[in-house]
Write an enzyme that holds these catalytic residues in place. Structure first.
Site, mmCIF file in Angstrom:
data_model
loop_
_atom_site.group_PDB
_atom_site.id
_atom_site.type_symbol
_atom_site.label_atom_id
_atom_site.label_comp_id
_atom_site.label_asym_id
_atom_site.label_seq_id
_atom_site.Cartn_x
_atom_site.Cartn_y
_atom_site.Cartn_z
ATOM 1 N N GLN A 150 117.749 37.369 28.194
ATOM 2 C CA GLN A 150 118.658 37.672 29.303
ATOM 3 C C GLN A 150 118.290 36.858 30.541
ATOM 4 O O GLN A 150 117.122 36.784 30.929
ATOM 5 C CB GLN A 150 118.604 39.188 29.608
ATOM 6 C CG GLN A 150 119.590 39.657 30.657
ATOM 7 C CD GLN A 150 121.059 39.530 30.248
ATOM 8 O OE1 GLN A 150 121.399 39.576 29.066
ATOM 9 N NE2 GLN A 150 121.925 39.351 31.220
ATOM 10 N N ASP A 165 123.255 33.118 22.214
ATOM 11 C CA ASP A 165 124.044 32.833 23.418
ATOM 12 C C ASP A 165 124.783 31.497 23.344
ATOM 13 O O ASP A 165 125.637 31.220 24.197
ATOM 14 C CB ASP A 165 123.113 32.777 24.640
ATOM 15 C CG ASP A 165 123.025 34.109 25.351
ATOM 16 O OD1 ASP A 165 124.076 34.714 25.588
ATOM 17 O OD2 ASP A 165 121.894 34.521 25.679
ATOM 18 N N LYS A 197 124.538 45.690 25.675
ATOM 19 C CA LYS A 197 124.485 44.802 24.510
ATOM 20 C C LYS A 197 123.779 45.498 23.339
ATOM 21 O O LYS A 197 124.239 45.444 22.194
ATOM 22 C CB LYS A 197 123.747 43.494 24.875
ATOM 23 C CG LYS A 197 124.554 42.581 25.778
ATOM 24 C CD LYS A 197 123.738 41.400 26.312
ATOM 25 C CE LYS A 197 124.572 40.555 27.260
ATOM 26 N NZ LYS A 197 123.866 39.408 27.838
HETATM 27 N N1 GUN Z 1 123.145 36.418 32.302
HETATM 28 C C1 GUN Z 1 124.454 36.455 32.690
HETATM 29 N N2 GUN Z 1 125.277 36.216 31.642
HETATM 30 C C2 GUN Z 1 124.463 36.005 30.571
HETATM 31 C C3 GUN Z 1 124.734 35.717 29.215
HETATM 32 O O1 GUN Z 1 125.885 35.575 28.762
HETATM 33 N N3 GUN Z 1 123.632 35.589 28.423
HETATM 34 C C4 GUN Z 1 122.354 35.720 28.899
HETATM 35 N N4 GUN Z 1 121.350 35.550 28.042
HETATM 36 N N5 GUN Z 1 122.088 35.977 30.156
HETATM 37 C C5 GUN Z 1 123.136 36.127 30.989
#
Ligand code: GUN
Length: 301
Positions: free
Chosen positions: A104, A127, A60
């Site tokens: 995350q 998100d 990311k």
């Molecule tokens: N953990 C698994 N998928 C995601 C996501 O799309 N965003 C975040 N913040 N954590 C995750």
């Protein structure tokens, strides 16, 4: 669902579609920089060292920088308390240069995940997990352009739309009811006027439910759970699963990434299908960059 390729199965190339989206975002960010003198900023918060999370956070961060987003990295130790994390989120909520905040998941067990997600300012919710944004998504009258929508399901929708077929009236089955994927996916498909079923671990005769679907979205986190004969002829299959399994290759045991769908078998029936890897994964990241850019524009335009 007839996507106009006769008996040929299309591979939905997430890498390519994500690259196109990233190119568009890069151009847009270059323009925004000229117009405002600023670029979007994304704070990436990781607590602890879950291996999969480290891989995602690294990807990311790299992608965000490549499109011209400023990244503020906050890698915190496993022992971080809930109070400490809430304090950091509060600081980021008040920093002008931060337009998007990503925490995350999963978080360590001692931290209440929902409490942390609720504490992110809804306008900086990269998100789309904050209850206000979840609510806006469920109220179909909101304009999509400004909405912060959960990244994985939005990426799946872009892939479906890339096939160029009318989604209206199609039977869509979403397997999995998570807040991150299953539930927002169902909302997005409903907005496209699909007839939506959410199947989950308690669903009876899940194979029969699946066989009625024109569109199958598998998001359960169980390797190859969806068998080939669950897929109706010509259905479109989007596989959200990223499962690490051990597999024997030429006498050696190796780690392998597989989805929630038995790809080889399902491909025989599907008209189009996403691979794992190279399907949904890159789309999730591209949609995070999109949300960060939307958050910036919502504030600066
Ligand atoms: N953990 C698994 N998928 C995601 C996501 O799309 N965003 C975040 N913040 N954590 C995750």
């Amino acid at each position: 669902m007839n996507i106009g390729r006769g008996n040929l199965t299309s591979l939905i190339n997430g890498n390519e579609i994500a690259q196109n989206l990233r190119n568009e975002l890069k151009e847009e960010i270059d323009d925004l920089k000229i117009k405002t003198g600023k670029v979007p900023g994304l704070a990436v918060v990781q607590v602890g060292n879950v291996a999969a999370s480290s891989v995602y956070v690294k990807a990311k961060t790299k992608s965000a920088k490549e499109v011209g987003i400023d990244v503020f990295d906050h890698h915190l130790p496993e022992e971080t308390t809930e109070e400490e994390l809430l304090k950091i989120v509060n600081t980021l909520n008040n920093q002008d240069k931060v337009n998007g905040i990503l925490v995350q998941l999963p978080l360590p067990k001692n931290i209440n995940e929902q409490l942390v997600l609720d504490s992110i300012h809804p306008e900086k919710d990269a998100d789309g997990f904050h209850p206000l944004n979840v609510g806006k998504l469920s109220i179909a009258s909101h304009n999509d352009e400004n909405l912060l929508i959960p990244c994985t399901p939005y990426g799946c929708l872009i892939m479906l739309k890339s096939l160029g077929v009318d989604l209206s009236g199609k039977n869509a089955v979403v397997i999995g009811r998570s807040n991150i994927v299953g539930k927002p996916m169902a909302q997005l498909l409903l907005k496209e006027s699909c007839t939506v079923t959410i199947a989950h671990s308690r669903t009876k005769n899940i194979d029969e439910v699946c066989k009625k679907a024109d569109i199958v979205i598998a998001a359960v986190g169980r390797p190859k759970m969806v068998k080939g004969d669950w897929i109706k002829k010509e259905a479109v299959v989007i596989d959200v699963g990223i499962n690490r399994i051990k597999s024997e290759v030429e006498g050696e045991i190796k780690n392998k990434l597989v989805g929630d769908v038995d790809f080889d078998e399902a491909s025989k029936n599907a008209s189009a299908i996403t691979p794992v890897p190279g399907g949904v994964g890159p789309m999730t990241i591209a949609c995070l960059l999109r949300n960060t850019t939307i958050a910036f524009k919502n504030k600066n335009q």
